[in-house]
Design an enzyme around this catalytic site. Structure first.
Site, short mmCIF file in Angstrom:
data_model
loop_
_atom_site.label_atom_id
_atom_site.label_comp_id
_atom_site.label_asym_id
_atom_site.label_seq_id
_atom_site.Cartn_x
_atom_site.Cartn_y
_atom_site.Cartn_z
N LYS A 187 0.79 -1.24 0.00
CA LYS A 187 0.00 0.00 0.00
C LYS A 187 0.82 1.29 0.00
O LYS A 187 0.31 2.36 0.36
CB LYS A 187 -1.02 0.05 1.16
CG LYS A 187 -1.86 -1.19 1.35
CD LYS A 187 -2.28 -1.89 0.10
CE LYS A 187 -3.23 -1.14 -0.79
NZ LYS A 187 -3.44 -1.89 -2.08
N THR A 213 1.96 -0.62 -7.09
CA THR A 213 1.39 -0.73 -8.44
C THR A 213 1.92 0.40 -9.32
O THR A 213 2.33 0.18 -10.47
CB THR A 213 -0.15 -0.65 -8.34
OG1 THR A 213 -0.59 -1.43 -7.23
CG2 THR A 213 -0.81 -1.14 -9.62
N TRP A 214 1.93 1.58 -8.79
CA TRP A 214 2.43 2.76 -9.51
C TRP A 214 3.93 2.59 -9.82
O TRP A 214 4.38 2.82 -10.94
CB TRP A 214 2.19 3.99 -8.64
CG TRP A 214 2.59 5.30 -9.23
CD1 TRP A 214 2.64 5.64 -10.56
CD2 TRP A 214 2.98 6.48 -8.49
NE1 TRP A 214 3.04 6.95 -10.69
CE2 TRP A 214 3.25 7.48 -9.43
CE3 TRP A 214 3.12 6.78 -7.14
CZ2 TRP A 214 3.66 8.76 -9.07
CZ3 TRP A 214 3.51 8.04 -6.77
CH2 TRP A 214 3.78 9.03 -7.72
N GLY A 227 2.29 2.30 -2.83
CA GLY A 227 2.41 2.70 -4.23
C GLY A 227 3.17 1.68 -5.06
O GLY A 227 3.82 2.04 -6.06
N HIS A 281 7.29 -7.92 -1.52
CA HIS A 281 6.91 -7.20 -0.30
C HIS A 281 7.78 -7.63 0.88
O HIS A 281 7.56 -7.18 2.01
CB HIS A 281 5.45 -7.48 0.06
CG HIS A 281 4.45 -6.79 -0.82
ND1 HIS A 281 4.56 -5.47 -1.19
CD2 HIS A 281 3.29 -7.24 -1.40
CE1 HIS A 281 3.52 -5.14 -1.96
NE2 HIS A 281 2.75 -6.18 -2.10
N GLY A 297 -5.28 7.58 -4.71
CA GLY A 297 -3.99 8.04 -5.21
C GLY A 297 -3.61 9.45 -4.77
O GLY A 297 -2.95 10.18 -5.49
N SER A 314 -4.87 3.38 3.59
CA SER A 314 -4.95 2.66 2.32
C SER A 314 -5.10 1.15 2.56
O SER A 314 -5.92 0.49 1.93
CB SER A 314 -3.67 2.95 1.50
OG SER A 314 -3.73 2.31 0.26
N ARG A 328 6.08 5.25 2.33
CA ARG A 328 5.02 6.26 2.30
C ARG A 328 4.68 6.69 3.72
O ARG A 328 4.91 5.91 4.67
CB ARG A 328 3.79 5.60 1.64
CG ARG A 328 2.60 6.48 1.45
CD ARG A 328 1.43 5.69 0.84
NE ARG A 328 0.38 6.59 0.42
CZ ARG A 328 -0.79 6.22 -0.08
NH1 ARG A 328 -1.06 4.94 -0.24
NH2 ARG A 328 -1.69 7.11 -0.44
#
Ligand code: A3P
Length: 341
Positions: free
Chosen positions: A82, A86-87, A84, A145, A309, A175, A167
């Site tokens: 969580k 994927t980004w 980011g 991860h 996002g 998130s 983050r």
């Protein structure tokens, strides 16, 4: 109490015979690991070498530790969930493969979720056979991860590059809470989930030990090629960070690329607005077909990886007591270590 089925222990453990199971798995059964099962607790976590690993992923973690052979040329994205992931997968894939996909209308990111383009060690390496199928592209782009201390030995022994993303802990928690609610609609209340997060009981957590174990490694071993990226800073200056990442990956933007706007093009391609509005990410599911796991073999809505996002959404969820508590933990854990948190 109803829990998701734990993966079949034998699927992986039958491959562990040569070296024997890890100390924490003696008895040959993953279900013997300490876990956090409690009322309403679906998607439970196993305690594995001091970290909380989702039961769904425990077999994959052990298999990747045992079988994954890193190469010095690999690029490994390491993230707690969580933050980011994927980004970041989209960005790394787009940067490394831009020579092959100059026509952005044909770009694989338009038709595939980034998770299908960048394998997850503990998700995709489920059997010995799968390891050989893994991403034959060169250099290989992989993700995990796993916290640094649980990375396969071959990764630690190699000179592969590590991109680490983290983050703001409050946004990470919010998130995660939304994601878990979407996966397991009867998940614990915000307060219960928050208390667990503070105790370190989050997937692949504790969150702070995850960040700290990698950060400390990079300080102790400055020769190790690691790039630390903060979600909030990437959001604020995406093109600056794209250039920084490209340099780290040894594929810097040429003056010609800069002149024709390639940096902005990749930034827009990977942006939340673009990815979250693609048909593939709005209405399809992501699954790991070889996983003998209830949830991931059935598929998870791709949309679950694209919620909002934004930065700072935590103010809409955390009370002042919660904020104070988390601030206190962060101060205690990160004080004086030189990482902007
Ligand atoms: P929110 O839940 O705060 O919206 P991960 O990929 O590690 O699971 O992280 C998911 C978080 O990243 C979610 O945060 C999601 O919305 C956000 N995210 C996904 N794609 C993004 C993008 N292209 N740009 C910025 N944030 C993105």
């Amino acid at each position: 109490m109803s829990t998701l089925q734990s993966p079949s222990s034998t699927t992986v453990l039958e491959h562990l015979e040569e070296d024997g199971p890890s100390q924490k798995c003696k008895g040959g059964n993953i279900s013997s690991l300490p876990n956090d099962i409690g009322p309403q607790d679906k998607g439970f976590l196993n305690e594995y070498h001091g970290f909380w690993i989702p039961a769904l992923a425990t077999s994959g973690v052990i298999a990747s530790q045992k079988y994954f052979q890193a190469r010095d040329t690999d690029i490994l994205l390491v993230t707690p969930p969580k933050v980011g992931t994927t980004w970041s997968k989209a960005i790394l894939f787009a940067l490394m493969n831009r020579i092959h996909y100059q026509d952005l209308q044909e770009h694989p990111l338009l038709t595939k979720i980034p998770h299908d383009l960048v394998p997850l060690l503990e998700g995709d390496i489920y059997t010995k056979k799968k390891v050989h199928d893994l991403n034959p592209a060169f250099p290989r782009l992989l993700s995990t991860h796993l916290p640094y201390v649980l990375l396969p030995t071959s990764v630690k022994d190699s000179t592969c590059k590590i991109v680490y993303v983290y983050r703001n802990a409050k946004d990470t928690f919010v998130s995660l809470w939304h994601f878990q609610n979407r996966l397991y609609p009867t998940t614990a209340s915000l307060e219960e989930a928050f208390n667990k997060f503070c105790k370190g009981m989050s997937p692949f957590g504790s969150y702070w030990d995850h960040v700290l174990s990698c950060w400390k490694k990079s300080i102790q071993n400055p020769g190790r090629k690691m790039l630390f990226l903060k979600y909030e800073e990437m959001k604020e200056q995406p093109t600056t960070y794209l250039k920084r990442i490209a340099e780290f990956l040894d594929c810097p933007f040429s003056p010609e690329e800069e002149a024709k706007g390639t940096v902005n093009d990749i930034s827009s391609l990977c942006s939340f607005d673009n990815l979250s509005n693609l048909d593939v990410n709005k209405s399809r599911k992501w699954c790991l077909p070889d996983h003998k796991m209830t949830l991931f073999s059935q598929g998870v809505d791709n949309a679950a990886f694209f919620r909002q996002g934004q930065t700072g959404d935590w103010v809409n969820y955390l009370t002042s007591e919660m904020t104070e508590k988390l601030d206190h933990i962060i101060e205690e854990k990160f004080h004086g270590i030189g990482l902007k948190f």
